[in-house]
Design a protein around this motif. Structure first.
Motif: not given
Length: 148
Positions: A7-10, A12, A23-26, A32
């Protein structure tokens, strides 16, 4: 166990001035987090197998290692009697009595007969020959019996 999905976490990210989401975060969700738990469990199981294999390899290598001892035996009795027995101390104590002692006569003063290795202990063994020789030098190669 299902395969691990990377999973590539983003992060927020929100513009501090406008409050606009850049940017929407994971999302932190059961899906998850359970994916991470599955990956951790799989890695732990795999590491356990690798540790067991490494330990077995270490045992196998230790079992191949050996030590070399030269033993001088003497006999003061007339054949068929023989008092050539001696005790040989091992340089490294063994963990089991399942070790091998390979022998070779290097020199002798007469007929050596059979070489007998007996009364094995973790830290040594006894050796003698059965023939009429008054003396003999025996090379012993001790191998196995060690689990480190």
């Amino acid at each position: 166990m299902k395969p691990y999905n990377l999973k590539q976490w983003q992060d927020h990210i929100v513009d501090e001035l406008t409050g606009e989401v850049i940017q929407e975060g994971t999302p932190v969700s059961a899906t998850n987090l359970n994916n991470m738990e599955t990956g951790i469990l799989g890695a732990d199981g795999f590491a356990s197998v690798l540790i067991q294999q490494a330990m077995q390899s270490k045992r196998s290598i230790a079992d191949l290692e050996g030590e070399l001892v030269e033993v001088s035996l003497s006999n003061t009795m007339s054949y068929p009697f023989n008092n050539s027995e001696t005790t040989v101390a091992l340089q490294k104590a063994r963990d089991t009595l399942n070790y091998r002692v390979l022998t070779e006569v290097l020199s002798s003063n007469g007929f050596v007969g059979d070489i007998e290795v007996y009364d094995k202990a973790l830290n040594g063994f006894k050796i003698r020959y059965t023939g009429s020789a008054t003396s003999a030098t025996i090379k012993c190669f001790i191998q196995g019996g060690m689990f480190q």
